[in-house]
Design an enzyme around this catalytic site. Structure first.
Site, PDB file in Angstrom:
ATOM      1  N   GLY A 152       0.534  -0.932   0.577  1.00 53.62           N
ATOM      2  CA  GLY A 152       0.150   0.114   0.412  1.00 53.62           C
ATOM      3  C   GLY A 152       0.590   0.761   0.197  1.00 53.62           C
ATOM      4  O   GLY A 152       1.523   1.691  -0.063  1.00 53.62           O
ATOM      5  N   ASN A 153       0.423   2.317   0.201  1.00 57.43           N
ATOM      6  CA  ASN A 153       0.875   3.654   0.631  1.00 57.43           C
ATOM      7  C   ASN A 153       0.154   4.626   1.075  1.00 57.43           C
ATOM      8  O   ASN A 153      -0.419   4.229   2.561  1.00 57.43           O
ATOM      9  CB  ASN A 153       1.089   4.125  -0.931  1.00 57.43           C
ATOM     10  CG  ASN A 153       0.382   4.085  -1.261  1.00 57.43           C
ATOM     11  OD1 ASN A 153      -0.959   5.607  -0.611  1.00 57.43           O
ATOM     12  ND2 ASN A 153      -0.255   4.168  -2.850  1.00 57.43           N
ATOM     13  N   ARG A 154       1.121   5.887   1.595  1.00 54.37           N
ATOM     14  CA  ARG A 154       0.831   6.913   2.901  1.00 54.37           C
ATOM     15  C   ARG A 154      -0.433   7.490   2.839  1.00 54.37           C
ATOM     16  O   ARG A 154      -1.070   8.410   3.695  1.00 54.37           O
ATOM     17  CB  ARG A 154       1.992   7.207   3.514  1.00 54.37           C
ATOM     18  CG  ARG A 154       3.117   5.725   3.628  1.00 54.37           C
ATOM     19  CD  ARG A 154       4.252   7.326   4.320  1.00 54.37           C
ATOM     20  NE  ARG A 154       3.780   7.789   5.479  1.00 54.37           N
ATOM     21  CZ  ARG A 154       4.370   9.021   5.319  1.00 54.37           C
ATOM     22  NH1 ARG A 154       5.023   9.691   4.345  1.00 54.37           N
ATOM     23  NH2 ARG A 154       3.980   9.750   6.143  1.00 54.37           N
ATOM     24  N   SER A 155      -0.432   7.359   1.692  1.00 52.03           N
ATOM     25  CA  SER A 155      -2.001   8.066   1.301  1.00 52.03           C
ATOM     26  C   SER A 155      -3.117   8.354   1.967  1.00 52.03           C
ATOM     27  O   SER A 155      -4.084   7.502   2.548  1.00 52.03           O
ATOM     28  CB  SER A 155      -2.499   8.192  -0.036  1.00 52.03           C
ATOM     29  OG  SER A 155      -3.927   8.665  -0.439  1.00 52.03           O
TER      30      SER A 155
ATOM     31  N   ALA B  29      -3.403   7.734  -5.174  1.00 52.89           N
ATOM     32  CA  ALA B  29      -1.734   7.209  -4.952  1.00 52.89           C
ATOM     33  C   ALA B  29      -2.648   5.973  -5.152  1.00 52.89           C
ATOM     34  O   ALA B  29      -2.650   4.905  -4.498  1.00 52.89           O
ATOM     35  CB  ALA B  29      -1.388   7.436  -3.499  1.00 52.89           C
TER      36      ALA B  29
END
Ligand SMILES: Cc1cc2nc3c(=O)[nH]c(=O)nc-3n(C[C@H](O)[C@H](O)[C@H](O)COP(=O)(O)O)c2cc1C
Length: 405
Positions: free
Chosen positions: A202-205, A275
């Protein structure tokens, strides 16, 4: 409109007389709420004569009318000009020891502050911290301007001219309806690419910027289709309540792709803020991957996901505007802009919002800073809350030349 003008104790209070006069001339009902200290600079008689309403600093006057709450709840806009360092600190802490403090807490109207103070006071970390706090709560800050200050010094700290404050007030009182009846598709949040039944890439958006883009569009009259991946708690609360915003929740890049294909059909503007994972695991294990099954190392093979923005541009309907976001980790502004230019050329969007991100900047913060780029070069720079960046985006979309595709 019902406008409350708070005045705190700085020399610039005399200029606020001109501001109140301009607002009254423009047809607004203006109520002036000075602090005790402000009255040492400009007295009650002047404020009452110019605003044509009684003026008090105290919560104990007109108690029968519950004036201490009525002013804030009735207000369409609250302005504080000049805003002293002391009053900004009290606002930031939510101190309600006088009528101005109570009014500021009781109101849900937009709040516009025009700071004025000596440069050293303005630049002090305490004041800067207070300003950041206020901005993060949606308070609009105008100025201060740079120039000669009382006492002979010069630098940032002058209250901006009353005409400029009046213009900003009018803009807040008459929100733009330039997207009335337009359909807008916005994506937000981060995607998650499963590795096994319990893990993902995943990502930090946080989803905050996209949610603000959707809310700003709805405030301008648009019907919004918001496609949201994974977002932080509470980020979609306001959008979920908004009658003009329809939310579709997605998880993977492929889900988001499909949902955005659907959302952009018939949309006048498409904004890709999400993102999206560039890569996904080549295989997804249907069993939880276990340490015990390996030799102490693990290799992850990734395959590229389809480029959603490129695909949306390829399928755009005539007249449709497409806006992309580029979160870059460039070292300086020149490199950031160059990366933005290359991305815009590659993707073929009408507008690209380029912002620098790193571990501490961009993703989870309420603030953002971005350059707005078209094929002709930068058309603006937005700095402030994510809502302010969202409004700058819609201003830039409105200013795009007529469509030729
Ligand atoms: C002549 C004079 C000018 C002042 N100008 C400012 C100013 O421009 N900005 C400021 O933050 N404080 C200024 N001050 C200090 C404030 O008046 C002081 O901090 C006061 O407590 C502010 O109270 P208030 O915020 O409740 O109005 C000034 C004081 C004096 C005596």
């Amino acid at each position: 409109m019902f406008v409350v003008v708070g005045v705190s104790g700085g020399i610039a209070a005399y200029k606020t007389v001109t501001l109140v006069r301009a607002l009254v001339t423009n047809g607004h009902e203006v109520h002036v709420v000075p602090t005790e200290d402000a009255l040492r600079f400009v007295g009650t008689a002047t404020w009452e004569a110019i605003s044509r309403h009684p003026v008090t600093t105290s919560v104990h006057d007109d108690v029968a009318e519950v004036r201490h709450v009525a002013l804030g709840t009735r207000a369409d806009l609250v302005i504080v000009a000049p805003a002293t360092a002391n009053t900004l600190a009290k606002m930031s802490a939510g101190i309600a020891g006088d009528l101005l403090g109570v009014t500021l807490l009781a109101t849900t109207a937009p709040v516009l502050v025009a700071p004025a103070m000596h440069t050293a006071m303005w630049e002090h970390p305490a004041t800067q911290h207070n300003i950041t706090t206020l901005r993060s709560r949606g308070v609009q800050v105008i100025g201060p301007a740079d120039g000669p200050l009382t006492g002979g010094d010069s630098g940032p700290g002058r209250m901006v001219e009353p005409e400029e404050i009046a213009a900003a007030a009018e803009a807040l009182l008459a929100p733009r309806r330039d997207l009335a009846d337009r359909i807008v598709a916005v994506s937000t949040g981060g995607t998650r690419e499963p590795l096994d039944p319990v893990r993902f890439l995943g990502n930090r958006s946080s989803g905050r910027q996209g949610a603000e883009v959707a809310l700003a569009a709805a405030a301008r009259g648009a019907r919004v289709r918001l496609v949201a991946g994974h977002v932080d708690d509470g980020v979609l609360a306001a959008a979920a309540q908004h009658p003009s915003i329809e939310i579709t929740r997605v998880s993977t890049a492929a889900d988001l792709h499909e949902a955005m294909r659907g959302a952009s059909a018939g949309a006048d503007v498409v904004v890709m803020v999400a993102a999206v994972a560039d890569f996904r695991p080549q295989t997804v294990s249907d069993q939880k991957l276990r340490k015990e099954d390996g030799d102490g190392t693990a290799t992850l093979s990734l395959v590229a996901n389809p480029d959603i923005l490129l695909d949306l541009v390829a399928h755009r309907v005539p007249g449709q505007r497409i806006v992309g976001f580029a979160a870059e980790t460039a070292a300086d502004d020149a490199e950031l802009l160059e990366r933005g230019r290359r991305k815009l050329a590659r993707k073929g969007t009408d507008l690209l919002v380029v912002n620098r991100v790193d571990w501490d900047r961009g993703f989870e913060s309420p603030d953002n800073e971005a350059v707005l780029l078209t094929a002709d070069g930068p058309v603006g720079r937005a700095r402030g809350t994510k809502r302010e960046v969202a409004d700058a985006l819609w201003d830039a979309v409105a200013a795009l030349p007529p469509v030729d595709h």
